[in-house]
Design an enzyme around this catalytic site. Sequence first.
Site, PDB file in Angstrom:
ATOM      1  N   ASN A  62      36.686  45.874  33.210  1.00  0.00           N
ATOM      2  CA  ASN A  62      37.916  46.022  33.861  1.00  0.00           C
ATOM      3  C   ASN A  62      37.530  46.265  35.495  1.00  0.00           C
ATOM      4  O   ASN A  62      37.005  47.418  35.665  1.00  0.00           O
ATOM      5  CB  ASN A  62      38.799  47.085  33.190  1.00  0.00           C
ATOM      6  CG  ASN A  62      39.927  47.532  33.917  1.00  0.00           C
ATOM      7  OD1 ASN A  62      40.154  46.937  35.143  1.00  0.00           O
ATOM      8  ND2 ASN A  62      40.631  48.359  33.542  1.00  0.00           N
ATOM      9  N   TYR A 155      51.557  42.339  45.425  1.00  0.00           N
ATOM     10  CA  TYR A 155      50.785  41.136  45.241  1.00  0.00           C
ATOM     11  C   TYR A 155      50.313  40.820  46.759  1.00  0.00           C
ATOM     12  O   TYR A 155      49.223  40.678  46.951  1.00  0.00           O
ATOM     13  CB  TYR A 155      51.565  40.108  44.527  1.00  0.00           C
ATOM     14  CG  TYR A 155      50.640  39.036  44.248  1.00  0.00           C
ATOM     15  CD1 TYR A 155      49.626  39.149  43.303  1.00  0.00           C
ATOM     16  CD2 TYR A 155      50.701  37.959  45.141  1.00  0.00           C
ATOM     17  CE1 TYR A 155      48.582  37.921  42.935  1.00  0.00           C
ATOM     18  CE2 TYR A 155      49.735  36.775  44.854  1.00  0.00           C
ATOM     19  CZ  TYR A 155      48.858  36.694  43.967  1.00  0.00           C
ATOM     20  OH  TYR A 155      48.027  35.631  43.823  1.00  0.00           O
TER      21      TYR A 155
END
Length: 250
Positions: A62, A155
């Site tokens: 991750n 984003y």
Amino acid sequence: MRLENKTAIITGAASGIGRAAALRFAAEGALLVIADVNGDGGRETVQLIEQQGGSALFYETNVSDSKQVKELISTTVEAYGKLDILFNNAGIGNPDVKSVDLEEEDWDRIIDINLKGVFLGIKYAVPEMKKAGGGAIINTSSLLGIKGQKYLAAYNASKAGVILLTKNAALEYGRDHIRVNAIAPGVIDTQIIDGWKNDDRKWPIISRANALGRIGTPEEVANAVLFLASDEASFITGATLSVDGGGLTF
Ligand code: NAD
């Protein structure tokens, strides 16, 4: 071969752009580490590389977890002896909502993966690249991180941040022979855009919103990443290369 004897880590290589880059790098002789949270997809990428005669390892990672990224880099160096190339590519999308409707947890998750993930990659890769006498880091930004777009606040902010993180690292480590560049893809045919593809109203507009009038392929982005990773880009650092067909907002 353009990456012969080079060791490379690619994050987010279980699918899409990362997988295409992994296959391209392997075909050019790189020794690869595939890093992704998606174990099945990551192992499938390794199989595809082996089928074409290449060599790759998979580490379930991750990128927003400092300990895991640190281990990814150190295990890579243990396995292959050095680290030459890091493609910080893992990323996630944004819920399609106005800024004030974005949940704080979504903001945190997107920034953690898309922006902090790139920071952590740089943080732990640079010391190893210094030991190897240099290296190349490529970070995945986006057309939307340059031009902006409604409903994608976290984003777009994360991808804009990647551009400046790239510039900063390029300025700081150029004298160590480490080049740091970014790519800014436009609309590329991967699973991350499935939501848009399924939207009958938006898709006809989004899918043609550039000079070339079509979306791009992961392989077309991989070609640009390969160039920035290779010695052919030896005088390019701190740059953000648009791979967007002459992209427009939509
Ligand atoms: P994708 O969903 O196929 O690939 C993203 C990969 O990142 C997946 O394999 C996913 O499992 C992995 N990932 C997600 N979270 C992770 C985490 N925390 N740690 C490690 N891996 C993780 O989509 P893609 O389009 O190939 O995306 C690759 C990059 O390109 C992303 O950074 C994305 O934002 C960027 N990008 C994509 C487009 C596009 O239109 N497809 C445009 C601009 C930028």
